[in-house]
Design a protein around this motif. Structure first.
Motif, PDB file in Angstrom:
ATOM      1  N   ALA A   1       0.836  -1.210   0.000  1.00  0.00           N
ATOM      2  CA  ALA A   1       0.000   0.000   0.000  1.00  0.00           C
ATOM      3  C   ALA A   1       0.866   1.254   0.000  1.00  0.00           C
ATOM      4  O   ALA A   1       0.546   2.237  -0.681  1.00  0.00           O
ATOM      5  CB  ALA A   1      -0.924  -0.002   1.208  1.00  0.00           C
ATOM      6  N   LEU A   2       1.963   1.225   0.740  1.00  0.00           N
ATOM      7  CA  LEU A   2       2.873   2.372   0.759  1.00  0.00           C
ATOM      8  C   LEU A   2       3.491   2.602  -0.619  1.00  0.00           C
ATOM      9  O   LEU A   2       3.666   3.741  -1.040  1.00  0.00           O
ATOM     10  CB  LEU A   2       3.987   2.160   1.792  1.00  0.00           C
ATOM     11  CG  LEU A   2       3.630   2.449   3.237  1.00  0.00           C
ATOM     12  CD1 LEU A   2       4.697   1.898   4.175  1.00  0.00           C
ATOM     13  CD2 LEU A   2       3.438   3.931   3.470  1.00  0.00           C
ATOM     14  N   GLU A   3       3.824   1.526  -1.309  1.00  0.00           N
ATOM     15  CA  GLU A   3       4.400   1.657  -2.646  1.00  0.00           C
ATOM     16  C   GLU A   3       3.381   2.265  -3.618  1.00  0.00           C
ATOM     17  O   GLU A   3       3.737   3.056  -4.478  1.00  0.00           O
ATOM     18  CB  GLU A   3       4.874   0.284  -3.144  1.00  0.00           C
ATOM     19  CG  GLU A   3       5.720   0.342  -4.386  1.00  0.00           C
ATOM     20  CD  GLU A   3       6.956   1.235  -4.273  1.00  0.00           C
ATOM     21  OE1 GLU A   3       7.205   1.995  -5.219  1.00  0.00           O
ATOM     22  OE2 GLU A   3       7.673   1.180  -3.261  1.00  0.00           O
ATOM     23  N   ALA A   4       2.120   1.912  -3.442  1.00  0.00           N
ATOM     24  CA  ALA A   4       1.078   2.407  -4.340  1.00  0.00           C
ATOM     25  C   ALA A   4       0.612   3.820  -3.988  1.00  0.00           C
ATOM     26  O   ALA A   4       0.331   4.628  -4.865  1.00  0.00           O
ATOM     27  CB  ALA A   4      -0.118   1.461  -4.310  1.00  0.00           C
ATOM     28  N   ARG A   5       0.545   4.129  -2.682  1.00  0.00           N
ATOM     29  CA  ARG A   5      -0.059   5.394  -2.251  1.00  0.00           C
ATOM     30  C   ARG A   5       0.902   6.400  -1.636  1.00  0.00           C
ATOM     31  O   ARG A   5       0.572   7.576  -1.529  1.00  0.00           O
ATOM     32  CB  ARG A   5      -1.157   5.115  -1.217  1.00  0.00           C
ATOM     33  CG  ARG A   5      -2.271   4.267  -1.740  1.00  0.00           C
ATOM     34  CD  ARG A   5      -3.255   4.005  -0.632  1.00  0.00           C
ATOM     35  NE  ARG A   5      -4.322   3.129  -1.072  1.00  0.00           N
ATOM     36  CZ  ARG A   5      -5.567   3.240  -0.688  1.00  0.00           C
ATOM     37  NH1 ARG A   5      -5.922   4.181   0.135  1.00  0.00           N
ATOM     38  NH2 ARG A   5      -6.472   2.402  -1.135  1.00  0.00           N
ATOM     39  N   GLU A   6       2.015   5.948  -1.125  1.00  0.00           N
ATOM     40  CA  GLU A   6       3.029   6.748  -0.433  1.00  0.00           C
ATOM     41  C   GLU A   6       2.639   7.168   0.987  1.00  0.00           C
ATOM     42  O   GLU A   6       3.454   7.146   1.873  1.00  0.00           O
ATOM     43  CB  GLU A   6       3.421   8.004  -1.228  1.00  0.00           C
ATOM     44  CG  GLU A   6       4.150   7.702  -2.516  1.00  0.00           C
ATOM     45  CD  GLU A   6       4.638   8.945  -3.202  1.00  0.00           C
ATOM     46  OE1 GLU A   6       5.850   9.034  -3.435  1.00  0.00           O
ATOM     47  OE2 GLU A   6       3.812   9.825  -3.494  1.00  0.00           O
ATOM     48  N   LEU A   7       1.389   7.560   1.200  1.00  0.00           N
ATOM     49  CA  LEU A   7       0.941   8.024   2.515  1.00  0.00           C
ATOM     50  C   LEU A   7      -0.295   7.226   2.911  1.00  0.00           C
ATOM     51  O   LEU A   7      -1.286   7.224   2.172  1.00  0.00           O
ATOM     52  CB  LEU A   7       0.603   9.519   2.457  1.00  0.00           C
ATOM     53  CG  LEU A   7       0.260  10.217   3.760  1.00  0.00           C
ATOM     54  CD1 LEU A   7       1.487  10.312   4.663  1.00  0.00           C
ATOM     55  CD2 LEU A   7      -0.292  11.606   3.498  1.00  0.00           C
ATOM     56  N   ILE A   8      -0.233   6.530   4.061  1.00  0.00           N
ATOM     57  CA  ILE A   8      -1.380   5.729   4.491  1.00  0.00           C
ATOM     58  C   ILE A   8      -1.675   5.954   5.968  1.00  0.00           C
ATOM     59  O   ILE A   8      -0.795   6.350   6.735  1.00  0.00           O
ATOM     60  CB  ILE A   8      -1.187   4.213   4.234  1.00  0.00           C
ATOM     61  CG1 ILE A   8      -0.011   3.662   5.043  1.00  0.00           C
ATOM     62  CG2 ILE A   8      -1.031   3.913   2.754  1.00  0.00           C
ATOM     63  CD1 ILE A   8       0.061   2.151   5.047  1.00  0.00           C
ATOM     64  N   LYS A   9      -2.929   5.695   6.325  1.00  0.00           N
ATOM     65  CA  LYS A   9      -3.359   5.792   7.716  1.00  0.00           C
ATOM     66  C   LYS A   9      -3.807   4.411   8.163  1.00  0.00           C
ATOM     67  O   LYS A   9      -4.486   3.701   7.425  1.00  0.00           O
ATOM     68  CB  LYS A   9      -4.513   6.790   7.827  1.00  0.00           C
ATOM     69  CG  LYS A   9      -4.878   7.147   9.263  1.00  0.00           C
ATOM     70  CD  LYS A   9      -6.048   8.105   9.330  1.00  0.00           C
ATOM     71  CE  LYS A   9      -5.613   9.524   9.105  1.00  0.00           C
ATOM     72  NZ  LYS A   9      -6.700  10.488   9.348  1.00  0.00           N
ATOM     73  N   ILE A  10      -3.422   4.050   9.383  1.00  0.00           N
ATOM     74  CA  ILE A  10      -3.754   2.751   9.947  1.00  0.00           C
ATOM     75  C   ILE A  10      -4.450   2.961  11.282  1.00  0.00           C
ATOM     76  O   ILE A  10      -4.033   3.813  12.082  1.00  0.00           O
ATOM     77  CB  ILE A  10      -2.469   1.913  10.167  1.00  0.00           C
ATOM     78  CG1 ILE A  10      -1.737   1.737   8.846  1.00  0.00           C
ATOM     79  CG2 ILE A  10      -2.790   0.573  10.800  1.00  0.00           C
ATOM     80  CD1 ILE A  10      -0.324   1.227   8.981  1.00  0.00           C
ATOM     81  N   SER A  11      -5.484   2.177  11.516  1.00  0.00           N
ATOM     82  CA  SER A  11      -6.227   2.258  12.766  1.00  0.00           C
ATOM     83  C   SER A  11      -5.857   1.073  13.653  1.00  0.00           C
ATOM     84  O   SER A  11      -5.793  -0.059  13.187  1.00  0.00           O
ATOM     85  CB  SER A  11      -7.719   2.245  12.450  1.00  0.00           C
ATOM     86  OG  SER A  11      -8.466   2.302  13.622  1.00  0.00           O
TER      87      SER A  11
END
Length: 98
Positions: free
Chosen positions: A38-48
């Motif tokens: 997901a980081l490779e695809a989006r660069e910035l992610i949020k996790i709960s």
């Protein structure tokens, strides 16, 4: 990462919805791999982090960042924001201020 860059990423992360949830099984190899992709695809992610997870959110964020070679942007309560610059120039969506 500079303070200015971190502040910029925090601003971008405000509008993001969490795309992963960490539960009672904590950090599994499958979750770590999914976060990396997901980081490779989006660069910035949020996790709960769910309430049934007994681990500390900050510790989880640090461990995930080490395993995915990313940066912890912020940890607020049970929310973790991670950033990793994409290797592929075509997939780069975020340009950090210098």
């Amino acid at each position: 990462m500079t303070t200015k860059q971190r502040a910029y990423l925090k601003g971008l992360a405000m509008n993001l919805d969490p795309i992963f949830q960490i539960g009672k099984s904590s950090l599994t190899p499958e979750l770590t791999q999914a976060v990396l992709e997901a980081l490779e695809a989006r660069e910035l992610i949020k996790i709960s982090v769910l309430k049934n997870c007994l681990d500390d959110s900050r510790d989880l964020a640090q461990t995930l960042a080490e395993r995915t070679h990313s940066e912890v942007v912020q940890v607020i309560g049970k929310k973790i924001v991670l950033y990793k610059e994409s290797k592929d120039e075509k997939k780069k969506k975020i340009t950090l201020p210098s």
